[in-house]
Design a protein around this motif. Structure first.
Motif, PDB file in Angstrom:
ATOM      1  N   ARG A 187       0.833  -1.315   0.293  1.00 47.65           N
ATOM      2  CA  ARG A 187       0.185   0.147  -0.065  1.00 47.65           C
ATOM      3  C   ARG A 187       0.721   1.474  -0.383  1.00 47.65           C
ATOM      4  NH1 ARG A 187      -3.347  -3.363   3.376  1.00 47.65           N
ATOM      5  NH2 ARG A 187      -2.183  -2.214   5.499  1.00 47.65           N
ATOM      6  N   LEU A 188       2.119   0.753   0.466  1.00 42.44           N
ATOM      7  CA  LEU A 188       2.742   2.202   0.825  1.00 42.44           C
ATOM      8  C   LEU A 188       3.316   3.038  -0.476  1.00 42.44           C
ATOM      9  CD1 LEU A 188       4.253   4.678   2.350  1.00 42.44           C
ATOM     10  CD2 LEU A 188       6.288   2.581   2.898  1.00 42.44           C
ATOM     11  N   ILE A 189       4.210   1.836  -1.422  1.00 39.67           N
ATOM     12  CA  ILE A 189       4.583   1.804  -2.958  1.00 39.67           C
ATOM     13  C   ILE A 189       3.371   1.667  -3.517  1.00 39.67           C
ATOM     14  CG2 ILE A 189       5.627   0.517  -4.736  1.00 39.67           C
ATOM     15  CD1 ILE A 189       7.429  -1.462  -2.284  1.00 39.67           C
ATOM     16  N   GLN A 190       2.417   1.653  -3.897  1.00 39.41           N
ATOM     17  CA  GLN A 190       1.075   2.162  -4.039  1.00 39.41           C
ATOM     18  C   GLN A 190       1.104   3.569  -4.025  1.00 39.41           C
ATOM     19  OE1 GLN A 190      -2.125  -0.323  -2.776  1.00 39.41           O
ATOM     20  NE2 GLN A 190      -1.652  -2.125  -4.793  1.00 39.41           N
ATOM     21  N   ALA A 191       0.825   3.683  -3.095  1.00 38.48           N
ATOM     22  CA  ALA A 191       1.025   5.208  -2.690  1.00 38.48           C
ATOM     23  C   ALA A 191       2.002   6.436  -2.838  1.00 38.48           C
ATOM     24  CB  ALA A 191       0.370   5.864  -1.132  1.00 38.48           C
ATOM     25  N   LEU A 192       2.824   5.911  -2.677  1.00 39.79           N
ATOM     26  CA  LEU A 192       3.990   6.922  -3.776  1.00 39.79           C
ATOM     27  C   LEU A 192       3.779   6.775  -4.805  1.00 39.79           C
ATOM     28  CD1 LEU A 192       7.119   5.575  -0.777  1.00 39.79           C
ATOM     29  CD2 LEU A 192       5.859   7.741  -0.828  1.00 39.79           C
ATOM     30  N   HIS A 193       3.761   6.170  -5.595  1.00 40.08           N
ATOM     31  CA  HIS A 193       3.584   5.925  -7.234  1.00 40.08           C
ATOM     32  C   HIS A 193       2.913   6.844  -7.555  1.00 40.08           C
ATOM     33  CE1 HIS A 193       2.222   3.877 -11.196  1.00 40.08           C
ATOM     34  NE2 HIS A 193       3.135   4.792 -11.363  1.00 40.08           N
ATOM     35  N   ARG A 194       1.689   6.608  -7.091  1.00 42.43           N
ATOM     36  CA  ARG A 194       0.634   7.442  -7.182  1.00 42.43           C
ATOM     37  C   ARG A 194       1.013   9.020  -6.761  1.00 42.43           C
ATOM     38  NH1 ARG A 194      -2.946   3.673  -5.152  1.00 42.43           N
ATOM     39  NH2 ARG A 194      -2.510   4.479  -3.195  1.00 42.43           N
ATOM     40  N   ARG A 195       1.896   9.482  -5.622  1.00 47.88           N
ATOM     41  CA  ARG A 195       1.763  10.383  -5.874  1.00 47.88           C
ATOM     42  C   ARG A 195       3.332  11.374  -6.235  1.00 47.88           C
ATOM     43  NH1 ARG A 195       2.836  11.121   0.897  1.00 47.88           N
ATOM     44  NH2 ARG A 195       4.754  11.959   0.592  1.00 47.88           N
ATOM     45  N   LEU A 196       3.850  10.535  -6.521  1.00 47.94           N
ATOM     46  CA  LEU A 196       5.586  11.217  -6.828  1.00 47.94           C
ATOM     47  C   LEU A 196       5.355  10.857  -9.020  1.00 47.94           C
ATOM     48  CD1 LEU A 196       7.538   9.682  -3.826  1.00 47.94           C
ATOM     49  CD2 LEU A 196       6.584  12.286  -4.129  1.00 47.94           C
ATOM     50  N   GLY A 197       4.179   9.966  -9.127  1.00 48.73           N
ATOM     51  CA  GLY A 197       4.532   9.581 -10.503  1.00 48.73           C
ATOM     52  C   GLY A 197       5.336   8.734 -11.185  1.00 48.73           C
ATOM     53  N   LEU A 198       6.391   8.114  -9.941  1.00 50.38           N
ATOM     54  CA  LEU A 198       6.939   7.566 -10.438  1.00 50.38           C
ATOM     55  C   LEU A 198       6.993   6.231 -11.313  1.00 50.38           C
ATOM     56  CD1 LEU A 198       8.330   6.634  -6.623  1.00 50.38           C
ATOM     57  CD2 LEU A 198       9.600   8.295  -7.994  1.00 50.38           C
ATOM     58  N   THR A 199       7.510   6.308 -11.847  1.00 53.43           N
ATOM     59  CA  THR A 199       8.247   4.855 -12.566  1.00 53.43           C
ATOM     60  C   THR A 199       8.619   3.500 -11.456  1.00 53.43           C
ATOM     61  OG1 THR A 199       8.557   5.996 -14.698  1.00 53.43           O
ATOM     62  CG2 THR A 199       9.074   3.909 -14.913  1.00 53.43           C
ATOM     63  N   VAL A 200       8.405   2.212 -11.239  1.00 52.77           N
ATOM     64  CA  VAL A 200       8.701   1.595 -11.240  1.00 52.77           C
ATOM     65  C   VAL A 200       8.727  -0.014 -11.695  1.00 52.77           C
ATOM     66  CG1 VAL A 200       8.086   0.106  -8.594  1.00 52.77           C
ATOM     67  CG2 VAL A 200       7.045   2.790  -9.080  1.00 52.77           C
ATOM     68  N   VAL A 201      10.454  -0.204 -11.690  1.00 49.76           N
ATOM     69  CA  VAL A 201      10.872  -1.764 -11.702  1.00 49.76           C
ATOM     70  C   VAL A 201      10.687  -2.237 -10.554  1.00 49.76           C
ATOM     71  CG1 VAL A 201      12.290  -2.579 -13.418  1.00 49.76           C
ATOM     72  CG2 VAL A 201      11.582  -1.230 -13.895  1.00 49.76           C
ATOM     73  N   LEU A 202      10.061  -3.256 -11.230  1.00 46.27           N
ATOM     74  CA  LEU A 202      10.395  -4.521  -9.082  1.00 46.27           C
ATOM     75  C   LEU A 202      10.688  -5.822  -9.993  1.00 46.27           C
ATOM     76  CD1 LEU A 202       7.397  -5.802  -7.449  1.00 46.27           C
ATOM     77  CD2 LEU A 202       7.005  -4.242  -9.309  1.00 46.27           C
ATOM     78  N   VAL A 203      11.269  -6.516  -9.249  1.00 49.37           N
ATOM     79  CA  VAL A 203      11.200  -7.638  -9.004  1.00 49.37           C
ATOM     80  C   VAL A 203      10.583  -9.015  -7.754  1.00 49.37           C
ATOM     81  CG1 VAL A 203      12.547  -9.751  -8.728  1.00 49.37           C
ATOM     82  CG2 VAL A 203      13.773  -8.383 -10.392  1.00 49.37           C
ATOM     83  N   THR A 204      10.598  -9.254  -7.914  1.00 52.96           N
ATOM     84  CA  THR A 204       9.264 -10.092  -6.857  1.00 52.96           C
ATOM     85  C   THR A 204       8.790 -12.167  -7.788  1.00 52.96           C
ATOM     86  OG1 THR A 204       7.369  -9.651  -5.966  1.00 52.96           O
ATOM     87  CG2 THR A 204       6.851  -9.596  -8.045  1.00 52.96           C
ATOM     88  N   HIS A 205       8.698 -12.455  -6.911  1.00 51.08           N
ATOM     89  CA  HIS A 205       7.855 -14.078  -6.884  1.00 51.08           C
ATOM     90  C   HIS A 205       6.786 -14.277  -6.317  1.00 51.08           C
ATOM     91  CE1 HIS A 205       9.961 -14.310  -3.170  1.00 51.08           C
ATOM     92  NE2 HIS A 205       9.705 -15.120  -2.918  1.00 51.08           N
ATOM     93  N   ASP A 206       7.147 -12.924  -5.372  1.00 56.86           N
ATOM     94  CA  ASP A 206       5.654 -12.726  -4.660  1.00 56.86           C
ATOM     95  C   ASP A 206       4.025 -12.256  -5.269  1.00 56.86           C
ATOM     96  OD1 ASP A 206       3.916 -12.961  -1.685  1.00 56.86           O
ATOM     97  OD2 ASP A 206       3.401 -11.147  -2.480  1.00 56.86           O
ATOM     98  N   LEU A 207       2.957 -12.989  -5.632  1.00 59.31           N
ATOM     99  CA  LEU A 207       2.349 -13.043  -6.512  1.00 59.31           C
ATOM    100  C   LEU A 207       1.385 -12.063  -5.827  1.00 59.31           C
ATOM    101  CD1 LEU A 207       1.893 -16.399  -8.483  1.00 59.31           C
ATOM    102  CD2 LEU A 207       2.081 -14.420  -9.560  1.00 59.31           C
ATOM    103  N   ASP A 208       0.873 -12.189  -4.918  1.00 54.74           N
ATOM    104  CA  ASP A 208       0.112 -11.119  -4.129  1.00 54.74           C
ATOM    105  C   ASP A 208       0.967  -9.441  -4.625  1.00 54.74           C
ATOM    106  OD1 ASP A 208      -1.722 -12.819  -1.697  1.00 54.74           O
ATOM    107  OD2 ASP A 208      -0.065 -13.521  -1.838  1.00 54.74           O
ATOM    108  N   THR A 209       2.079  -9.692  -4.393  1.00 57.31           N
ATOM    109  CA  THR A 209       2.374  -8.209  -5.117  1.00 57.31           C
ATOM    110  C   THR A 209       2.699  -8.026  -5.967  1.00 57.31           C
ATOM    111  OG1 THR A 209       4.048  -8.800  -2.218  1.00 57.31           O
ATOM    112  CG2 THR A 209       4.574  -7.163  -4.185  1.00 57.31           C
ATOM    113  N   LEU A 210       3.117  -8.995  -6.810  1.00 57.88           N
ATOM    114  CA  LEU A 210       3.133  -9.002  -8.461  1.00 57.88           C
ATOM    115  C   LEU A 210       1.470  -8.200  -8.714  1.00 57.88           C
ATOM    116  CD1 LEU A 210       3.728 -11.030 -11.332  1.00 57.88           C
ATOM    117  CD2 LEU A 210       1.587  -9.899 -11.230  1.00 57.88           C
ATOM    118  N   ALA A 211       0.009  -9.038  -8.267  1.00 61.25           N
ATOM    119  CA  ALA A 211      -0.937  -8.356  -8.788  1.00 61.25           C
ATOM    120  C   ALA A 211      -1.393  -6.882  -8.079  1.00 61.25           C
ATOM    121  CB  ALA A 211      -2.057  -9.425  -8.171  1.00 61.25           C
ATOM    122  N   ALA A 212      -1.309  -7.057  -6.998  1.00 59.96           N
ATOM    123  CA  ALA A 212      -1.279  -5.360  -6.545  1.00 59.96           C
ATOM    124  C   ALA A 212      -0.776  -4.386  -6.568  1.00 59.96           C
ATOM    125  CB  ALA A 212      -1.379  -6.166  -5.141  1.00 59.96           C
ATOM    126  N   LEU A 213       0.545  -4.323  -7.510  1.00 56.40           N
ATOM    127  CA  LEU A 213       1.317  -3.492  -8.326  1.00 56.40           C
ATOM    128  C   LEU A 213       1.675  -3.543  -9.607  1.00 56.40           C
ATOM    129  CD1 LEU A 213       4.585  -3.450  -5.245  1.00 56.40           C
ATOM    130  CD2 LEU A 213       2.788  -1.384  -5.424  1.00 56.40           C
TER     131      LEU A 213
END
Length: 262
Positions: A187-213
């Motif tokens: 939720r924090l990363i989602q909020a920062l992405h929206r607020r700051l207009g960030l471009t984000v690249v993430l490595v993850t094996h966690d499907l909850d994280t992937l689907a949410a972000l």
């Protein structure tokens, strides 16, 4: 200017990575558009974190190039390269906080390296970044060894954001966190992405994280990008790894849970 003509925050062209006689990537192409949240997934040993390290300049390509905001990352004077790198921040998997520094000095480190000399301004910026990642001001005086796993992630994220980057790289951002802490960090990363207009690249094996972000997913296999598309399109690709990774019963439950957190 159309999105296709816009300068990409990061672009890999014909990238190859080699360790000794082992090729990890060969002729890999990847373009990340401004504002995207791109998740890199792949099997063990496919070089996902290595690809992040190429993007941040910790590794040099054996072949090909890394472009950051349209400019070759490794070219030009040291000042030119530093200027480019200051436009991105990276959160390492285990935080990688300097164990000899308290939280304040960890977050202040990139500011001081960038030439900020006004300690009053540094203090204001450090406390602003702590607030952005939802850490209390008193955490600034603690040493990394005194922090919980979730607090280490947030302090490291504050350091990654210290120079107000446009591009944020995340290596397994929720690894090691229990489900509640993981959901809070997402939720924090989602909020920062929206607020700051960030471009984000993430490595993850966690499907909850992937689907949410993730707004886009890139699947890494056999040294190249096998597929790159929104998640729902990736699920239709008839590849054995994709079928195993995304379409098992357990995976489908995790994806549904992650979608519910978008």
């Amino acid at each position: 200017m159309s999105q296709s003509a816009a300068v990409a925050p990061v672009e890999l062209r014909g990238l190859a990575t080699r360790f000794g006689q082992t090729w990890v990537h060969r002729q890999l192409d990847l373009r990340v558009e401004a504002g995207e949240v791109l998740a890199l997934v792949g099997g063990s040993g496919t070089g996902k974190t290595t690809l992040l390290r190429q993007m941040v300049g910790l590794l040099h390509p054996a072949e090909g190039s890394v472009l950051l905001f349209g400019e070759p990352l490794q070219q030009g004077s040291r000042a030119d390269q530093t200027r480019r790198r200051q436009r991105m921040g990276m959160l390492f998997q285990h935080g990688a906080l300097f164990s000899a520094f308290n939280v304040f000095d960890n977050i202040a480190f990139p500011l001081r390296e960038a030439g900020v000399r006004d300690e009053g301004l540094i203090a204001d910026l450090v406390h602003l970044k702590l607030a952005m990642v939802e850490l209390a001001p008193e955490v600034a005086g603690r040493m990394p060894a005194e922090l919980s796993g979730g607090m280490i992630k947030r302090a490291a994220l504050a350091r990654a954001l210290a120079l107000e980057p446009e591009l944020l790289l995340l290596d397994e951002p929720t690894a090691g966190l229990d489900p509640d802490l993981s959901a809070g960090f997402v939720r924090l990363i989602q909020a920062l992405h929206r607020r700051l207009g960030l471009t984000v690249v993430l490595v993850t094996h966690d499907l909850d994280t992937l689907a949410a972000l993730a707004s886009q997913v890139a699947v890494l296999a056999d040294g190249r990008i096998l597929a790159r598309a929104p998640l729902e399109e990736i699920l239709t690709v008839p590849d054995p790894f994709i079928q195993r990774f995304f379409l098992s019963d357990r995976s489908q439950v995790a994806l549904a849970r992650g979608r519910g957190n978008r």
